[in-house]
Write a protein that holds these residues in place. Sequence first.
Motif, PDB file in Angstrom:
ATOM      1  N   SER A  94      32.433  28.772  49.045  1.00 30.87           N
ATOM      2  CA  SER A  94      31.703  29.649  49.956  1.00 30.87           C
ATOM      3  C   SER A  94      32.278  29.563  51.359  1.00 30.87           C
ATOM      4  N   ASN A  95      31.935  30.564  52.145  1.00 31.88           N
ATOM      5  CA  ASN A  95      32.229  30.588  53.577  1.00 31.88           C
ATOM      6  C   ASN A  95      30.916  30.908  54.291  1.00 31.88           C
ATOM      7  N   PRO A  96      30.088  29.894  54.557  1.00 28.34           N
ATOM      8  CA  PRO A  96      28.804  30.135  55.210  1.00 28.34           C
ATOM      9  C   PRO A  96      28.937  30.271  56.729  1.00 28.34           C
ATOM     10  N   PHE A  97      30.162  30.292  57.208  1.00 23.87           N
ATOM     11  CA  PHE A  97      30.417  30.284  58.646  1.00 23.87           C
ATOM     12  C   PHE A  97      30.528  31.705  59.202  1.00 23.87           C
ATOM     13  N   ASP A  98      30.606  31.819  60.525  1.00 25.17           N
ATOM     14  CA  ASP A  98      30.605  33.125  61.200  1.00 25.17           C
ATOM     15  C   ASP A  98      31.980  33.763  61.312  1.00 25.17           C
ATOM     16  N   GLU A  99      33.027  33.055  60.916  1.00 25.21           N
ATOM     17  CA  GLU A  99      34.398  33.576  60.994  1.00 25.21           C
ATOM     18  C   GLU A  99      34.980  33.709  59.584  1.00 25.21           C
ATOM     19  N   PRO A 100      35.925  34.645  59.385  1.00 26.38           N
ATOM     20  CA  PRO A 100      36.600  34.733  58.088  1.00 26.38           C
ATOM     21  C   PRO A 100      37.393  33.457  57.807  1.00 26.38           C
ATOM     22  N   CYS A 101      37.621  33.187  56.547  1.00 30.04           N
ATOM     23  CA  CYS A 101      38.451  32.053  56.132  1.00 30.04           C
ATOM     24  C   CYS A 101      39.651  32.603  55.368  1.00 30.04           C
ATOM     25  N   GLU A 102      40.842  32.316  55.880  1.00 30.25           N
ATOM     26  CA  GLU A 102      42.080  32.753  55.236  1.00 30.25           C
ATOM     27  C   GLU A 102      42.713  31.541  54.560  1.00 30.25           C
ATOM     28  N   TYR A 103      43.121  31.707  53.310  1.00 32.08           N
ATOM     29  CA  TYR A 103      43.661  30.558  52.574  1.00 32.08           C
ATOM     30  C   TYR A 103      44.583  30.996  51.442  1.00 32.08           C
ATOM     31  N   ILE A 104      45.305  30.020  50.923  1.00 31.30           N
ATOM     32  CA  ILE A 104      46.153  30.200  49.750  1.00 31.30           C
ATOM     33  C   ILE A 104      45.529  29.403  48.615  1.00 31.30           C
ATOM     34  N   ALA A 105      45.423  30.014  47.446  1.00 36.89           N
ATOM     35  CA  ALA A 105      44.916  29.331  46.255  1.00 36.89           C
ATOM     36  C   ALA A 105      46.010  29.326  45.186  1.00 36.89           C
ATOM     37  N   ILE A 106      46.206  28.170  44.592  1.00 33.31           N
ATOM     38  CA  ILE A 106      47.183  28.010  43.515  1.00 33.31           C
ATOM     39  C   ILE A 106      46.433  27.441  42.314  1.00 33.31           C
ATOM     40  N   CYS A 107      46.565  28.104  41.177  1.00 32.84           N
ATOM     41  CA  CYS A 107      45.898  27.654  39.959  1.00 32.84           C
ATOM     42  C   CYS A 107      46.948  27.310  38.901  1.00 32.84           C
ATOM     43  N   LEU A 108      46.718  26.163  38.241  1.00 35.44           N
ATOM     44  CA  LEU A 108      47.592  25.697  37.161  1.00 35.44           C
ATOM     45  C   LEU A 108      46.741  25.378  35.944  1.00 35.44           C
ATOM     46  N   PRO A 109      46.894  26.042  34.799  1.00 35.67           N
ATOM     47  CA  PRO A 109      47.658  27.263  34.632  1.00 35.67           C
ATOM     48  C   PRO A 109      47.030  28.402  35.439  1.00 35.67           C
ATOM     49  N   ALA A 110      47.582  29.579  35.323  1.00 34.95           N
ATOM     50  CA  ALA A 110      47.163  30.714  36.145  1.00 34.95           C
ATOM     51  C   ALA A 110      45.675  31.017  36.002  1.00 34.95           C
ATOM     52  N   PHE A 111      45.097  31.541  37.093  1.00 30.82           N
ATOM     53  CA  PHE A 111      43.705  31.986  37.077  1.00 30.82           C
ATOM     54  C   PHE A 111      43.503  32.958  35.920  1.00 30.82           C
ATOM     55  N   ASP A 112      42.381  32.806  35.237  1.00 39.11           N
ATOM     56  CA  ASP A 112      42.037  33.666  34.111  1.00 39.11           C
ATOM     57  C   ASP A 112      40.520  33.837  34.124  1.00 39.11           C
ATOM     58  N   PHE A 113      40.049  35.082  34.246  1.00 36.59           N
ATOM     59  CA  PHE A 113      38.602  35.329  34.284  1.00 36.59           C
ATOM     60  C   PHE A 113      37.897  34.769  33.054  1.00 36.59           C
ATOM     61  N   ASN A 114      38.580  34.736  31.926  1.00 32.42           N
ATOM     62  CA  ASN A 114      37.982  34.211  30.700  1.00 32.42           C
ATOM     63  C   ASN A 114      37.893  32.693  30.683  1.00 32.42           C
ATOM     64  N   LYS A 115      38.541  32.033  31.649  1.00 31.26           N
ATOM     65  CA  LYS A 115      38.552  30.571  31.681  1.00 31.26           C
ATOM     66  C   LYS A 115      37.929  29.995  32.943  1.00 31.26           C
ATOM     67  N   VAL A 116      37.274  30.852  33.748  1.00 31.94           N
ATOM     68  CA  VAL A 116      36.670  30.359  34.992  1.00 31.94           C
ATOM     69  C   VAL A 116      35.221  29.908  34.774  1.00 31.94           C
ATOM     70  N   HIS A 117      34.555  30.499  33.812  1.00 35.35           N
ATOM     71  CA  HIS A 117      33.195  30.117  33.414  1.00 35.35           C
ATOM     72  C   HIS A 117      32.209  30.121  34.596  1.00 35.35           C
ATOM     73  N   ARG A 118      32.063  31.289  35.223  1.00 35.89           N
ATOM     74  CA  ARG A 118      31.084  31.436  36.307  1.00 35.89           C
ATOM     75  C   ARG A 118      29.683  31.449  35.754  1.00 35.89           C
ATOM     76  N   GLU A 119      28.785  30.817  36.483  1.00 39.35           N
ATOM     77  CA  GLU A 119      27.379  30.788  36.093  1.00 39.35           C
ATOM     78  C   GLU A 119      26.695  32.063  36.576  1.00 39.35           C
ATOM     79  N   GLU A 120      25.671  32.449  35.877  1.00 39.06           N
ATOM     80  CA  GLU A 120      24.912  33.661  36.245  1.00 39.06           C
ATOM     81  C   GLU A 120      24.040  33.421  37.447  1.00 39.06           C
TER      82      GLU A 120
END
Length: 120
Positions: A94-120
């Motif tokens: 999350s970014n609960p702060f008042d300014e944008p947050c710019e960043y680089i994300a690296i996933c190993l293996p690659a990001f996959d929506f089927n493997k992120v398992h977000r909660e409802e």
Amino acid sequence: MKKYFIQKTPFAVPTEDGKVIEEHHGAAATQNTDISIAHMIAPPHWSEPFQTPEFDEYTYIIKGKKKFIIEDQTVILESGQSIHIEKNARVQYSNPFDEPCEYIAICLPAFDFNKVHREE
């Protein structure tokens, strides 16, 4: 035959929450499932649901701050700091702060929506 590839047109991941995601290398951008590298900008007061990804994620903060809840610990990273979160860790970004947050994300293996398992 060239032994390199310069990414000039990253894949813009469609979002509905105001977050900018440009995948430079990964499954969507280059069909590489071994690694994903994305440039992101999380708007102020943005958050995602908790998730338990099947991949390691490395995050490097370029500007601003980003909040991580990892298992039962809260971590706040600032510009110039980075973190490695192991696969199968329950995490919320999350970014609960008042300014944008710019960043680089690296996933190993690659990001996959089927493997992120977000909660409802």
